[in-house]
Design a protein around this motif. Structure first.
Motif, PDB file in Angstrom:
ATOM      1  N   ALA A  18       0.828  -1.212   0.000  1.00  0.00           N
ATOM      2  CA  ALA A  18       0.000   0.000   0.000  1.00  0.00           C
ATOM      3  C   ALA A  18       0.861   1.260   0.000  1.00  0.00           C
ATOM      4  O   ALA A  18       0.477   2.281  -0.577  1.00  0.00           O
ATOM      5  N   LEU A  19       2.027   1.196   0.627  1.00  0.00           N
ATOM      6  CA  LEU A  19       2.898   2.370   0.688  1.00  0.00           C
ATOM      7  C   LEU A  19       3.483   2.722  -0.676  1.00  0.00           C
ATOM      8  O   LEU A  19       3.631   3.901  -1.006  1.00  0.00           O
ATOM      9  N   GLY A  20       3.805   1.715  -1.495  1.00  0.00           N
ATOM     10  CA  GLY A  20       4.383   1.986  -2.816  1.00  0.00           C
ATOM     11  C   GLY A  20       3.514   2.905  -3.659  1.00  0.00           C
ATOM     12  O   GLY A  20       3.965   3.978  -4.088  1.00  0.00           O
ATOM     13  N   PRO A  21       2.257   2.526  -3.895  1.00  0.00           N
ATOM     14  CA  PRO A  21       1.395   3.420  -4.690  1.00  0.00           C
ATOM     15  C   PRO A  21       1.157   4.779  -4.031  1.00  0.00           C
ATOM     16  O   PRO A  21       1.086   5.792  -4.717  1.00  0.00           O
ATOM     17  N   LEU A  22       1.047   4.812  -2.712  1.00  0.00           N
ATOM     18  CA  LEU A  22       0.851   6.084  -2.019  1.00  0.00           C
ATOM     19  C   LEU A  22       2.026   7.021  -2.301  1.00  0.00           C
ATOM     20  O   LEU A  22       1.835   8.179  -2.683  1.00  0.00           O
ATOM     21  N   ILE A  23       3.252   6.522  -2.128  1.00  0.00           N
ATOM     22  CA  ILE A  23       4.446   7.347  -2.329  1.00  0.00           C
ATOM     23  C   ILE A  23       4.577   7.757  -3.790  1.00  0.00           C
ATOM     24  O   ILE A  23       4.785   8.936  -4.101  1.00  0.00           O
ATOM     25  N   ASN A  24       4.448   6.808  -4.702  1.00  0.00           N
ATOM     26  CA  ASN A  24       4.617   7.131  -6.131  1.00  0.00           C
ATOM     27  C   ASN A  24       3.562   8.102  -6.619  1.00  0.00           C
ATOM     28  O   ASN A  24       3.866   9.039  -7.364  1.00  0.00           O
ATOM     29  N   THR A  25       2.330   7.932  -6.202  1.00  0.00           N
ATOM     30  CA  THR A  25       1.256   8.847  -6.613  1.00  0.00           C
ATOM     31  C   THR A  25       1.494  10.244  -6.053  1.00  0.00           C
ATOM     32  O   THR A  25       1.303  11.241  -6.752  1.00  0.00           O
ATOM     33  N   ALA A  26       1.939  10.327  -4.799  1.00  0.00           N
ATOM     34  CA  ALA A  26       2.201  11.632  -4.195  1.00  0.00           C
ATOM     35  C   ALA A  26       3.316  12.362  -4.947  1.00  0.00           C
ATOM     36  O   ALA A  26       3.211  13.560  -5.214  1.00  0.00           O
ATOM     37  N   PHE A  27       4.382  11.639  -5.319  1.00  0.00           N
ATOM     38  CA  PHE A  27       5.479  12.282  -6.042  1.00  0.00           C
ATOM     39  C   PHE A  27       5.072  12.638  -7.468  1.00  0.00           C
ATOM     40  O   PHE A  27       5.499  13.658  -7.992  1.00  0.00           O
ATOM     41  N   ARG A  28       4.244  11.828  -8.089  1.00  0.00           N
ATOM     42  CA  ARG A  28       3.778  12.141  -9.444  1.00  0.00           C
ATOM     43  C   ARG A  28       2.801  13.302  -9.456  1.00  0.00           C
ATOM     44  O   ARG A  28       2.549  13.889 -10.509  1.00  0.00           O
ATOM     45  N   ASN A  29       2.231  13.632  -8.321  1.00  0.00           N
ATOM     46  CA  ASN A  29       1.232  14.692  -8.239  1.00  0.00           C
ATOM     47  C   ASN A  29       1.833  16.078  -8.430  1.00  0.00           C
ATOM     48  O   ASN A  29       1.104  17.062  -8.509  1.00  0.00           O
ATOM     49  N   ASP A  30       3.134  16.176  -8.525  1.00  0.00           N
ATOM     50  CA  ASP A  30       3.804  17.456  -8.764  1.00  0.00           C
ATOM     51  C   ASP A  30       3.536  17.879 -10.209  1.00  0.00           C
ATOM     52  O   ASP A  30       4.147  17.382 -11.135  1.00  0.00           O
ATOM     53  N   ASN A  31       2.586  18.779 -10.398  1.00  0.00           N
ATOM     54  CA  ASN A  31       2.249  19.212 -11.754  1.00  0.00           C
ATOM     55  C   ASN A  31       2.956  20.507 -12.136  1.00  0.00           C
ATOM     56  O   ASN A  31       2.564  21.185 -13.059  1.00  0.00           O
ATOM     57  N   THR A  32       4.030  20.820 -11.404  1.00  0.00           N
ATOM     58  CA  THR A  32       4.847  21.974 -11.766  1.00  0.00           C
ATOM     59  C   THR A  32       5.971  21.494 -12.683  1.00  0.00           C
ATOM     60  O   THR A  32       6.099  20.314 -12.963  1.00  0.00           O
ATOM     61  N   THR A  33       6.797  22.408 -13.089  1.00  0.00           N
ATOM     62  CA  THR A  33       8.002  22.025 -13.828  1.00  0.00           C
ATOM     63  C   THR A  33       9.234  22.286 -12.959  1.00  0.00           C
ATOM     64  O   THR A  33      10.316  22.536 -13.461  1.00  0.00           O
ATOM     65  N   GLN A  34       9.055  22.195 -11.642  1.00  0.00           N
ATOM     66  CA  GLN A  34      10.182  22.401 -10.733  1.00  0.00           C
ATOM     67  C   GLN A  34      11.158  21.222 -10.764  1.00  0.00           C
ATOM     68  O   GLN A  34      12.323  21.392 -10.459  1.00  0.00           O
ATOM     69  N   VAL A  35      10.681  20.021 -11.094  1.00  0.00           N
ATOM     70  CA  VAL A  35      11.537  18.839 -11.196  1.00  0.00           C
ATOM     71  C   VAL A  35      11.409  18.204 -12.577  1.00  0.00           C
ATOM     72  O   VAL A  35      12.396  17.825 -13.197  1.00  0.00           O
ATOM     73  N   PHE A  36      10.192  18.103 -13.049  1.00  0.00           N
ATOM     74  CA  PHE A  36       9.925  17.451 -14.324  1.00  0.00           C
ATOM     75  C   PHE A  36       9.816  18.489 -15.440  1.00  0.00           C
ATOM     76  O   PHE A  36       9.469  19.638 -15.207  1.00  0.00           O
ATOM     77  N   LEU A  37      10.090  18.050 -16.663  1.00  0.00           N
ATOM     78  CA  LEU A  37      10.033  18.962 -17.809  1.00  0.00           C
ATOM     79  C   LEU A  37       8.605  19.335 -18.183  1.00  0.00           C
ATOM     80  O   LEU A  37       8.367  20.372 -18.779  1.00  0.00           O
ATOM     81  N   SER A  38       7.659  18.468 -17.856  1.00  0.00           N
ATOM     82  CA  SER A  38       6.253  18.751 -18.157  1.00  0.00           C
ATOM     83  C   SER A  38       5.391  18.108 -17.082  1.00  0.00           C
ATOM     84  O   SER A  38       5.886  17.370 -16.230  1.00  0.00           O
ATOM     85  N   ALA A  39       4.113  18.376 -17.147  1.00  0.00           N
ATOM     86  CA  ALA A  39       3.189  17.778 -16.186  1.00  0.00           C
ATOM     87  C   ALA A  39       2.890  16.318 -16.519  1.00  0.00           C
ATOM     88  O   ALA A  39       2.275  15.616 -15.723  1.00  0.00           O
TER      89      ALA A  39
END
Length: 189
Positions: A18-39
């Motif tokens: 259960a922790l895996g999807p929680l962590i990955n979803t939370a990190f993917r929720n960053d819809n800025t371009t502060q880390v990723f090139l696009s949303a």
């Protein structure tokens, strides 16, 4: 969400799936371009279940699972590792995307700080954060964490499958705070 419905406890191996999807979803929720090139970075995973199990079983490490007793779901996560007799290292704060902005992140941070003081006698907490995450750095600043002046390179090679997804100007900055009797949440946002 009433905090009386929350149970802060050490995670078990059974929690890892259960922790895996929680962590990955939370990190993917960053819809800025502060880390990723696009949303559009929906396929990016920052952790897998075997890594979570290894962390749960690591000596001098505590992995927190926060559960909502109304439905027994895990809604937040954090981990802390003893570095030495005075210092602990905070890692991987994640809050369910549907529960963010309810103060859970600050509660997780306070719990790991108190754990490090109570269990290991630590008086300092450190961790790193991606240098471009200005809003996140400001959030930690409001909780008493300040830059130490130390940096570390971003491990691009570790994330080779993210090529073309990450910005090319990333590094980690180390933040730190004195913890102990005065360690408390300074903001509920």
């Amino acid at each position: 969400m009433a905090s009386s419905n929350l149970n802060f406890r050490l995670a078990t191996e059974a929690d890892a799936s259960a922790l895996g999807p929680l962590i990955n979803t939370a990190f993917r929720n960053d819809n800025t371009t502060q880390v990723f090139l696009s949303a559009d970075h929906t396929g990016v995973d920052v952790i897998d279940v075997p890594s979570i199990i290894a962390k749960i079983n690591q000596p001098d490490c505590a992995v927190l699972a926060v559960t909502d007793s109304s439905n027994n779901s895990i809604v937040a996560h954090g981990s802390v590792r003893k570095v030495d007799d005075t210092c602990a290292w905070f890692g991987v704060l994640a809050v369910d995307v549907n529960r963010q902005r309810e103060g859970l992140g600050g509660q997780v941070l306070a719990w790991v700080e108190q754990y490090a003081v109570r269990e290991w006698g630590c008086s300092r907490m450190e961790f790193d954060v991606v240098n471009t995450r200005t809003d996140l750095i400001a959030w930690y600043n409001r909780r008493g964490y300040q830059p130490t002046g130390r940096t570390a390179p971003f491990p691009y090679k570790l994330h080779g499958d993210w090529e073309g997804v990450l910005r090319d100007d990333l590094c980690f900055i180390v933040l730190a705070k004195t913890i102990g009797a005065t360690s408390a949440i300074t903001s509920t946002e």
